[in-house]
Design a protein around this motif. Structure first.
Motif, PDB file in Angstrom:
ATOM      1  N   ALA A 278       0.955  -1.398  -0.065  1.00 35.48           N
ATOM      2  CA  ALA A 278       0.055   0.276   0.444  1.00 35.48           C
ATOM      3  C   ALA A 278       0.982   1.680  -0.113  1.00 35.48           C
ATOM      4  O   ALA A 278       0.786   2.452  -0.901  1.00 35.48           O
ATOM      5  N   PHE A 279       2.111   0.902   0.509  1.00 36.24           N
ATOM      6  CA  PHE A 279       3.194   1.715   1.070  1.00 36.24           C
ATOM      7  C   PHE A 279       2.922   3.309  -0.242  1.00 36.24           C
ATOM      8  O   PHE A 279       2.945   4.650  -0.572  1.00 36.24           O
ATOM      9  N   PRO A 280       3.108   3.103  -1.461  1.00 34.90           N
ATOM     10  CA  PRO A 280       3.776   3.339  -2.889  1.00 34.90           C
ATOM     11  C   PRO A 280       2.479   4.308  -3.400  1.00 34.90           C
ATOM     12  O   PRO A 280       1.561   5.279  -3.567  1.00 34.90           O
ATOM     13  N   TYR A 281       1.505   3.811  -3.586  1.00 38.11           N
ATOM     14  CA  TYR A 281      -0.423   4.471  -3.750  1.00 38.11           C
ATOM     15  C   TYR A 281      -0.655   5.697  -2.602  1.00 38.11           C
ATOM     16  O   TYR A 281      -0.896   6.619  -2.623  1.00 38.11           O
ATOM     17  N   VAL A 282      -0.208   5.178  -1.697  1.00 41.26           N
ATOM     18  CA  VAL A 282      -0.776   6.621   0.183  1.00 41.26           C
ATOM     19  C   VAL A 282       0.771   6.895  -0.076  1.00 41.26           C
ATOM     20  O   VAL A 282      -0.477   8.727  -0.702  1.00 41.26           O
ATOM     21  N   HIS A 283       1.514   6.859  -1.014  1.00 38.69           N
ATOM     22  CA  HIS A 283       2.777   8.416  -1.403  1.00 38.69           C
ATOM     23  C   HIS A 283       2.579   9.260  -2.516  1.00 38.69           C
ATOM     24  O   HIS A 283       2.412   9.983  -2.269  1.00 38.69           O
ATOM     25  N   ALA A 284       1.936   8.510  -3.503  1.00 34.54           N
ATOM     26  CA  ALA A 284       1.478   8.762  -4.578  1.00 34.54           C
ATOM     27  C   ALA A 284       0.478   9.754  -3.534  1.00 34.54           C
ATOM     28  O   ALA A 284       0.241  11.017  -4.504  1.00 34.54           O
ATOM     29  N   VAL A 285      -0.675   9.449  -3.135  1.00 40.42           N
ATOM     30  CA  VAL A 285      -1.704  10.363  -3.256  1.00 40.42           C
ATOM     31  C   VAL A 285      -1.576  11.633  -3.024  1.00 40.42           C
ATOM     32  O   VAL A 285      -1.706  12.594  -2.425  1.00 40.42           O
ATOM     33  N   PHE A 286      -0.646  11.841  -1.335  1.00 41.47           N
ATOM     34  CA  PHE A 286      -0.507  12.682  -0.938  1.00 41.47           C
ATOM     35  C   PHE A 286       0.909  13.466  -1.613  1.00 41.47           C
ATOM     36  O   PHE A 286       0.766  15.018  -1.867  1.00 41.47           O
ATOM     37  N   ARG A 287       1.485  12.635  -2.511  1.00 45.37           N
ATOM     38  CA  ARG A 287       2.241  13.358  -3.016  1.00 45.37           C
ATOM     39  C   ARG A 287       1.671  14.501  -4.797  1.00 45.37           C
ATOM     40  O   ARG A 287       2.004  15.263  -5.059  1.00 45.37           O
ATOM     41  N   ARG A 288       0.766  13.647  -4.808  1.00 39.96           N
ATOM     42  CA  ARG A 288      -0.170  14.984  -5.694  1.00 39.96           C
ATOM     43  C   ARG A 288      -0.936  16.237  -4.938  1.00 39.96           C
ATOM     44  O   ARG A 288      -1.353  17.122  -5.965  1.00 39.96           O
ATOM     45  N   LEU A 289      -0.892  16.224  -3.655  1.00 43.79           N
ATOM     46  CA  LEU A 289      -0.890  17.454  -3.042  1.00 43.79           C
ATOM     47  C   LEU A 289       0.330  18.365  -3.015  1.00 43.79           C
ATOM     48  O   LEU A 289      -0.308  19.770  -3.213  1.00 43.79           O
ATOM     49  N   ARG A 290       1.990  17.896  -3.711  1.00 40.65           N
ATOM     50  CA  ARG A 290       1.856  18.516  -4.415  1.00 40.65           C
ATOM     51  C   ARG A 290       3.007  19.589  -2.359  1.00 40.65           C
ATOM     52  O   ARG A 290       4.655  19.712  -2.983  1.00 40.65           O
ATOM     53  N   HIS A 291       2.173  20.937  -2.296  1.00 39.95           N
ATOM     54  CA  HIS A 291       2.924  21.410  -1.187  1.00 39.95           C
ATOM     55  C   HIS A 291       2.651  21.251   0.204  1.00 39.95           C
ATOM     56  O   HIS A 291       2.229  20.275   0.356  1.00 39.95           O
ATOM     57  N   PRO A 292       3.811  21.067   0.930  1.00 39.04           N
ATOM     58  CA  PRO A 292       4.061  20.179   2.624  1.00 39.04           C
ATOM     59  C   PRO A 292       2.922  20.486   3.161  1.00 39.04           C
ATOM     60  O   PRO A 292       2.881  20.275   3.798  1.00 39.04           O
ATOM     61  N   MET A 293       2.631  22.609   3.216  1.00 39.81           N
ATOM     62  CA  MET A 293       1.675  22.834   4.251  1.00 39.81           C
ATOM     63  C   MET A 293       0.319  22.449   3.518  1.00 39.81           C
ATOM     64  O   MET A 293      -0.184  22.612   4.233  1.00 39.81           O
ATOM     65  N   ILE A 294      -0.177  21.352   2.685  1.00 42.55           N
ATOM     66  CA  ILE A 294      -1.303  21.054   2.769  1.00 42.55           C
ATOM     67  C   ILE A 294      -0.755  19.601   2.817  1.00 42.55           C
ATOM     68  O   ILE A 294      -1.932  18.826   3.520  1.00 42.55           O
ATOM     69  N   ALA A 295      -0.043  18.541   2.275  1.00 45.29           N
ATOM     70  CA  ALA A 295       0.208  17.458   2.409  1.00 45.29           C
ATOM     71  C   ALA A 295       0.395  16.955   3.838  1.00 45.29           C
ATOM     72  O   ALA A 295       0.164  16.273   4.479  1.00 45.29           O
ATOM     73  N   LEU A 296       1.196  17.565   4.375  1.00 51.89           N
ATOM     74  CA  LEU A 296       1.510  17.295   6.056  1.00 51.89           C
ATOM     75  C   LEU A 296       0.332  17.600   7.140  1.00 51.89           C
ATOM     76  O   LEU A 296      -0.070  16.591   7.949  1.00 51.89           O
ATOM     77  N   PRO A 297      -0.716  18.934   6.933  1.00 56.76           N
ATOM     78  CA  PRO A 297      -1.151  19.015   6.896  1.00 56.76           C
ATOM     79  C   PRO A 297      -2.861  17.779   7.255  1.00 56.76           C
ATOM     80  O   PRO A 297      -3.159  17.004   8.633  1.00 56.76           O
ATOM     81  N   ALA A 298      -2.685  17.417   6.293  1.00 55.20           N
ATOM     82  CA  ALA A 298      -3.535  16.494   5.380  1.00 55.20           C
ATOM     83  C   ALA A 298      -3.748  15.170   6.040  1.00 55.20           C
ATOM     84  O   ALA A 298      -4.450  14.603   6.692  1.00 55.20           O
ATOM     85  N   GLY A 299      -1.674  14.926   6.056  1.00 56.38           N
ATOM     86  CA  GLY A 299      -1.609  13.138   7.084  1.00 56.38           C
ATOM     87  C   GLY A 299      -1.470  14.199   7.992  1.00 56.38           C
ATOM     88  O   GLY A 299      -2.259  12.880   8.861  1.00 56.38           O
ATOM     89  N   GLY A 300      -1.797  14.409   9.123  1.00 53.46           N
ATOM     90  CA  GLY A 300      -2.043  14.593  10.385  1.00 53.46           C
ATOM     91  C   GLY A 300      -2.801  14.429  10.457  1.00 53.46           C
ATOM     92  O   GLY A 300      -3.299  14.065  11.992  1.00 53.46           O
ATOM     93  N   LEU A 301      -3.998  14.950  10.042  1.00 54.50           N
ATOM     94  CA  LEU A 301      -5.647  14.843  10.154  1.00 54.50           C
ATOM     95  C   LEU A 301      -6.020  13.214  10.375  1.00 54.50           C
ATOM     96  O   LEU A 301      -6.523  12.894  10.993  1.00 54.50           O
ATOM     97  N   VAL A 302      -5.191  12.373   8.806  1.00 50.29           N
ATOM     98  CA  VAL A 302      -5.503  11.177   8.819  1.00 50.29           C
ATOM     99  C   VAL A 302      -4.858  10.465  10.110  1.00 50.29           C
ATOM    100  O   VAL A 302      -5.738   9.452  10.608  1.00 50.29           O
ATOM    101  N   LEU A 303      -4.165  11.254  10.554  1.00 47.93           N
ATOM    102  CA  LEU A 303      -3.303  10.436  11.150  1.00 47.93           C
ATOM    103  C   LEU A 303      -4.311  10.779  12.795  1.00 47.93           C
ATOM    104  O   LEU A 303      -4.130   9.732  13.965  1.00 47.93           O
ATOM    105  N   GLY A 304      -4.976  12.261  13.327  1.00 45.87           N
ATOM    106  CA  GLY A 304      -5.786  11.737  14.605  1.00 45.87           C
ATOM    107  C   GLY A 304      -6.806  11.057  14.175  1.00 45.87           C
ATOM    108  O   GLY A 304      -7.234  11.174  15.734  1.00 45.87           O
TER     109      GLY A 304
END
Length: 450
Positions: A278-304
């Motif tokens: 699953a790892f490369p597919y999940v990474h591809a989803v966050f990579r499409r968000l392009r900007h770290p200020m979008i990808a990392l907060p979105a990842g943090g929300l999912v982790l929450g």
């Protein structure tokens, strides 16, 4: 002039530098074995190895202590002052999203952008420019405090390698540059596990299949000394312990124990491989968000959200949490243990994919231990200590693809020499399931490393 100075450097020093690089040779015509290195060739390694080992140990303990102190403020003092439950759903969502914002700012604005994409890094860290290292340290400390399911190992190794290389080349320019990288990696691994044995095993595994100059022990002399210095420094300063204090596995193992180990380790490896695929597919989803200020907060929300689902024990790197989990092997149902394992594994994939800086060994240990305790809860005849050891072994084989580290970690957690023979046997079918398959590590283009 450079060629002349290189000739004065013992061959074993040059090989220690290049232990991670394949040595081209014809397998049909093997070169004759080189003689053992004389003591005078190894003596120049002692002082650099000790200095690097102590420095790496101090940096690791410093980052860990800073992360723990900040975690105490964020998850105890602050919610208590605000009158919010420490691990309420609301606070998990707020803190993990805020951690994503904070790390995103570091990745976006700090020089060096906290290093390369963490999905491309393993224990064999590249030599990063000095300007990258402060941002990477800050991002790692914020991650450790904020709750994402990653450990400190990969970024701390990268920082120690960069510092050792940069300082070593300036203070002792005649030493091969990669010698510093080898010593720093070994020192950090020794500090992480509190023993140089893990460092020696990792380097021995890296040297496998390569044409060595001299005996194997000559080639691991410097890294083993650095690993010992790093481990002793951590032990004296922080007093770490990996023993989960599980019920002792006494007596001689029986056929039922062997069968349990042969089943649990491969099943844990299969669960780990689900995350790997699953790892490369999940990474591809966050990579499409392009900007770290979008990808990392979105990842943090999912982790929450995952933390709300699995409970507060599925947060953070997992080492303290797995010790708490192991204190009461009978306290949860099989479904609860396995559910926590699945949630933690999903959190590991998300945290590593969205851009948080961290390693995967410690959270994988939690996943394997929870899975092993679940097998004990389902089948009480399975000893909890054996279940944990076999679960950790299989999970680490899948996630790290480091056989010796997986076996060593599983054995250290349960502190039972009797189980070691069972683990050695159980590692074989688990290894057959993972070898040759994609790893939990990606190339720059997002494709998995094999």
């Amino acid at each position: 002039m450079q060629a002349r100075s290189q000739e004065k450097i013992p061959d074993v020093l040059i090989l220690l530098f290049a232990y991670g690089e394949p040595v081209a040779h014809d397998t049909a015509q093997q070169a004759p074995a080189s003689p053992a290195a004389p003591a005078r060739a190894l003596l120049p390694l002692i002082l650099p190895a000790l200095v690097v080992g102590v420095g790496a140990g101090l940096l690791f303990t410093g980052v860990s202590a800073a992360g723990e102190q900040l975690q105490h403020v964020l998850w105890e003092n602050l919610p208590d002052a605000l009158g919010v439950g420490r691990y309420s759903v609301l606070w998990m969502l707020v803190m993990l999203t805020a951690t994503g914002v904070a790390v995103g700012l570091v990745v976006w604005k700090v020089p060096g952008h906290a290093g390369p994409d963490p999905t491309t890094l393993g224990l064999d860290a590249p030599v990063l420019a000095p300007a990258v290292l402060p941002g990477l340290l800050v991002a790692t400390t914020l991650m450790l405090a904020g709750g994402p399911s990653l450990g400190p190992e990969n970024p701390v190794i990268a920082v120690n390698v960069g510092l050792a290389f940069w300082l070593g080349r300036r203070l002792l320019p005649r030493m091969p540059g990669g010698l510093w990288a080898a010593l720093a990696e070994a020192a950090t691994i020794g500090a992480l596990f509190g023993t140089p044995v893990a460092a020696a095993l990792v380097i021995s595994e890296a040297l496998a299949g390569r044409q060595l100059k001299g005996l194997l022990w000559d080639n691991v002399f410097g890294p083993l000394l650095a690993g010992g210095a790093g481990a002793l420094t951590t032990t004296l300063v922080a007093h770490p312990s990996f023993d989960l204090d599980l019920p002792p596995f006494g007596g001689h193992p029986g056929w039922g124990d062997l069968l349990a180990a042969l089943v649990i380790a491969p099943l844990a490896a299969l669960l780990g491989m689900c995350a790997v695929y699953a790892f490369p597919y999940v990474h591809a989803v966050f990579r499409r968000l392009r900007h770290p200020m979008i990808a990392l907060p979105a990842g943090g929300l999912v982790l929450g959200l995952l933390g709300a689902l699995g409970g507060h024990l599925t947060l953070f790197k997992g080492l303290d949490q797995v010790a708490e989990l192991a204190r009461d092997p009978e306290g949860r149902s099989a479904g609860a243990f396995v559910g926590m394992a699945v949630v933690k594994l999903a959190a590991l994939v998300v945290a590593a994919s969205c851009g948080f800086r961290g390693g995967r060994i410690f959270p994988a240990v939690f996943v394997g231990a929870a899975f092993g305790l679940g097998t004990h809860a389902l089948l009480p005849a399975v000893h909890p200590t054996l279940g944990v050891a076999a679960g950790v072994l299989g999970m680490l084989l899948a996630v790290t693809r480091q056989g010796w580290v997986s076996l060593f970690t599983a054995a250290v957690l349960v502190a039972s020499p009797t189980i070691l023979a069972l683990l050695c046997i159980a590692s074989l079918p688990a290894w057959l399931l993972v070898t040759g398959r994609p790893q939990m590590r990606l190339r720059d283009d997002g494709t998995p490393v094999r």
